[in-house]
Write a protein that holds these residues in place. Sequence first.
Motif, PDB file in Angstrom:
ATOM      1  N   ILE A 103       0.839  -1.203   0.000  1.00 31.70           N
ATOM      2  CA  ILE A 103       0.000   0.000   0.000  1.00 31.70           C
ATOM      3  C   ILE A 103       0.871   1.248   0.000  1.00 31.70           C
ATOM      4  O   ILE A 103       0.639   2.185  -0.772  1.00 31.70           O
ATOM      5  CB  ILE A 103      -0.958  -0.015   1.206  1.00 31.70           C
ATOM      6  N   ALA A 104       1.902   1.265   0.863  1.00 34.72           N
ATOM      7  CA  ALA A 104       2.768   2.438   0.966  1.00 34.72           C
ATOM      8  C   ALA A 104       3.523   2.700  -0.339  1.00 34.72           C
ATOM      9  O   ALA A 104       3.601   3.846  -0.803  1.00 34.72           O
ATOM     10  CB  ALA A 104       3.751   2.267   2.126  1.00 34.72           C
ATOM     11  N   VAL A 105       4.082   1.657  -0.942  1.00 37.37           N
ATOM     12  CA  VAL A 105       4.842   1.835  -2.184  1.00 37.37           C
ATOM     13  C   VAL A 105       3.914   2.245  -3.332  1.00 37.37           C
ATOM     14  O   VAL A 105       4.274   3.083  -4.154  1.00 37.37           O
ATOM     15  CB  VAL A 105       5.668   0.570  -2.527  1.00 37.37           C
ATOM     16  N   SER A 106       2.706   1.682  -3.370  1.00 33.08           N
ATOM     17  CA  SER A 106       1.747   2.087  -4.413  1.00 33.08           C
ATOM     18  C   SER A 106       1.408   3.570  -4.273  1.00 33.08           C
ATOM     19  O   SER A 106       1.352   4.291  -5.266  1.00 33.08           O
ATOM     20  CB  SER A 106       0.466   1.249  -4.315  1.00 33.08           C
ATOM     21  N   ALA A 107       1.180   4.013  -3.040  1.00 33.10           N
ATOM     22  CA  ALA A 107       0.882   5.431  -2.806  1.00 33.10           C
ATOM     23  C   ALA A 107       2.082   6.303  -3.188  1.00 33.10           C
ATOM     24  O   ALA A 107       1.918   7.365  -3.806  1.00 33.10           O
ATOM     25  CB  ALA A 107       0.501   5.651  -1.350  1.00 33.10           C
ATOM     26  N   LEU A 108       3.283   5.847  -2.846  1.00 31.39           N
ATOM     27  CA  LEU A 108       4.493   6.599  -3.188  1.00 31.39           C
ATOM     28  C   LEU A 108       4.662   6.709  -4.699  1.00 31.39           C
ATOM     29  O   LEU A 108       4.955   7.788  -5.226  1.00 31.39           O
ATOM     30  CB  LEU A 108       5.721   5.923  -2.564  1.00 31.39           C
ATOM     31  N   ARG A 109       4.443   5.604  -5.402  1.00 31.10           N
ATOM     32  CA  ARG A 109       4.558   5.625  -6.868  1.00 31.10           C
ATOM     33  C   ARG A 109       3.522   6.559  -7.487  1.00 31.10           C
ATOM     34  O   ARG A 109       3.820   7.303  -8.417  1.00 31.10           O
ATOM     35  CB  ARG A 109       4.381   4.222  -7.440  1.00 31.10           C
ATOM     36  N   GLU A 110       2.293   6.522  -6.971  1.00 30.14           N
ATOM     37  CA  GLU A 110       1.246   7.396  -7.512  1.00 30.14           C
ATOM     38  C   GLU A 110       1.604   8.866  -7.279  1.00 30.14           C
ATOM     39  O   GLU A 110       1.471   9.700  -8.172  1.00 30.14           O
ATOM     40  CB  GLU A 110      -0.096   7.074  -6.844  1.00 30.14           C
ATOM     41  N   TRP A 111       2.073   9.172  -6.088  1.00 30.98           N
ATOM     42  CA  TRP A 111       2.451  10.544  -5.767  1.00 30.98           C
ATOM     43  C   TRP A 111       3.629  11.005  -6.627  1.00 30.98           C
ATOM     44  O   TRP A 111       3.624  12.115  -7.153  1.00 30.98           O
ATOM     45  CB  TRP A 111       2.782  10.636  -4.278  1.00 30.98           C
ATOM     46  N   MET A 112       4.629  10.139  -6.782  1.00 32.59           N
ATOM     47  CA  MET A 112       5.792  10.493  -7.612  1.00 32.59           C
ATOM     48  C   MET A 112       5.372  10.673  -9.070  1.00 32.59           C
ATOM     49  O   MET A 112       5.900  11.538  -9.774  1.00 32.59           O
ATOM     50  CB  MET A 112       6.875   9.424  -7.488  1.00 32.59           C
ATOM     51  N   ALA A 113       4.414   9.874  -9.534  1.00 33.16           N
ATOM     52  CA  ALA A 113       3.919  10.012 -10.908  1.00 33.16           C
ATOM     53  C   ALA A 113       3.248  11.375 -11.087  1.00 33.16           C
ATOM     54  O   ALA A 113       3.403  12.016 -12.133  1.00 33.16           O
ATOM     55  CB  ALA A 113       2.959   8.885 -11.252  1.00 33.16           C
ATOM     56  N   GLU A 114       2.495  11.825 -10.078  1.00 38.01           N
ATOM     57  CA  GLU A 114       1.859  13.143 -10.152  1.00 38.01           C
ATOM     58  C   GLU A 114       2.887  14.255 -10.280  1.00 38.01           C
ATOM     59  O   GLU A 114       2.628  15.284 -10.892  1.00 38.01           O
ATOM     60  CB  GLU A 114       0.990  13.384  -8.919  1.00 38.01           C
ATOM     61  N   LEU A 115       4.065  14.026  -9.698  1.00 37.20           N
ATOM     62  CA  LEU A 115       5.140  15.018  -9.771  1.00 37.20           C
ATOM     63  C   LEU A 115       6.019  14.838 -11.007  1.00 37.20           C
ATOM     64  O   LEU A 115       6.985  15.568 -11.187  1.00 37.20           O
ATOM     65  CB  LEU A 115       6.017  14.943  -8.517  1.00 37.20           C
ATOM     66  N   GLY A 116       5.684  13.831 -11.835  1.00 34.87           N
ATOM     67  CA  GLY A 116       6.487  13.552 -13.024  1.00 34.87           C
ATOM     68  C   GLY A 116       7.805  12.880 -12.699  1.00 34.87           C
ATOM     69  O   GLY A 116       8.748  12.933 -13.485  1.00 34.87           O
ATOM     70  N   GLN A 117       7.895  12.215 -11.549  1.00 38.12           N
ATOM     71  CA  GLN A 117       9.138  11.597 -11.087  1.00 38.12           C
ATOM     72  C   GLN A 117       9.015  10.077 -10.930  1.00 38.12           C
ATOM     73  O   GLN A 117       9.758   9.471 -10.185  1.00 38.12           O
ATOM     74  CB  GLN A 117       9.530  12.202  -9.721  1.00 38.12           C
ATOM     75  N   ARG A 118       8.061   9.470 -11.615  1.00 36.29           N
ATOM     76  CA  ARG A 118       7.800   8.033 -11.445  1.00 36.29           C
ATOM     77  C   ARG A 118       9.040   7.180 -11.711  1.00 36.29           C
ATOM     78  O   ARG A 118       9.241   6.142 -11.071  1.00 36.29           O
ATOM     79  CB  ARG A 118       6.665   7.578 -12.352  1.00 36.29           C
ATOM     80  N   ALA A 119       9.883   7.577 -12.641  1.00 37.04           N
ATOM     81  CA  ALA A 119      11.073   6.787 -12.987  1.00 37.04           C
ATOM     82  C   ALA A 119      12.006   6.604 -11.791  1.00 37.04           C
ATOM     83  O   ALA A 119      12.762   5.637 -11.743  1.00 37.04           O
ATOM     84  CB  ALA A 119      11.823   7.436 -14.135  1.00 37.04           C
ATOM     85  N   LYS A 120      11.937   7.506 -10.816  1.00 39.59           N
ATOM     86  CA  LYS A 120      12.804   7.388  -9.638  1.00 39.59           C
ATOM     87  C   LYS A 120      12.413   6.222  -8.741  1.00 39.59           C
ATOM     88  O   LYS A 120      13.211   5.787  -7.920  1.00 39.59           O
ATOM     89  CB  LYS A 120      12.775   8.689  -8.827  1.00 39.59           C
ATOM     90  N   VAL A 121      11.169   5.750  -8.856  1.00 40.64           N
ATOM     91  CA  VAL A 121      10.717   4.652  -7.997  1.00 40.64           C
ATOM     92  C   VAL A 121      10.329   3.422  -8.828  1.00 40.64           C
ATOM     93  O   VAL A 121       9.348   2.767  -8.573  1.00 40.64           O
ATOM     94  CB  VAL A 121       9.544   5.089  -7.080  1.00 40.64           C
ATOM     95  N   LYS A 122      11.137   3.124  -9.830  1.00 40.68           N
ATOM     96  CA  LYS A 122      10.862   1.938 -10.644  1.00 40.68           C
ATOM     97  C   LYS A 122      11.290   0.683  -9.902  1.00 40.68           C
ATOM     98  O   LYS A 122      12.037   0.733  -8.927  1.00 40.68           O
ATOM     99  CB  LYS A 122      11.569   2.049 -11.991  1.00 40.68           C
TER     100      LYS A 122
END
Length: 193
Positions: A103-122
């Motif tokens: 749950i925590a990692v999914s939320a982190l990935r979604e938040w990072m995607a909103e910031l355009g930084q999803r690649a940092k949490v691949k």
Amino acid sequence: MKLTVPTMLTLLRIVLIPVLVLVFYLPYKWTNFAAAFVFVLASVTDWLDGWIARAYNQSSAFGAFLDPVADKLMVAVALLLIVQKHPTPWMALWAAVIIGREIAVSALREWMAELGQRAKVKVASIGKIKTIVQMVALAILLYFVPDKLSDPPSIPFVIGDWMLAVAALLTLWSGLAYLRAAWPTLREDAGSG
């Protein structure tokens, strides 16, 4: 939306979730084997859909969204079934760590995607190792879970329990790796707010 073979395999994995629950609770001697078989089949489709998507360039936005959802649902349901049948504090702790991290990692990935930084949490290699250990442990536990808590656990069940503990530790480790990768963005965003 065009359904690709990988997306159909992912949808099959979701359809297998109620099948897993049903066979797990059937009152027959073969139900543990059937539950483990359904879980292994779902795990194989997880590997297969990714391989087909990469090998035959059949990736899609819908598939990329649905694949991790299907994985997390299958793992969470398997954990809940095992904890319900073998409700020990350790088993509940491993399940809570694994589900909580997802749950925590999914939320982190979604938040990072909103910031355009999803690649940092691949997905990292430690995450792939964790997934393999976790899937093997869950298959063993589904097959060998004792009928009653008073029944002594078999040696394979104890091995599965220890493997699940290792998977929980790897889960924490990989979760910290994701958090560390996102930390500069998290600090920057907190400083600007």
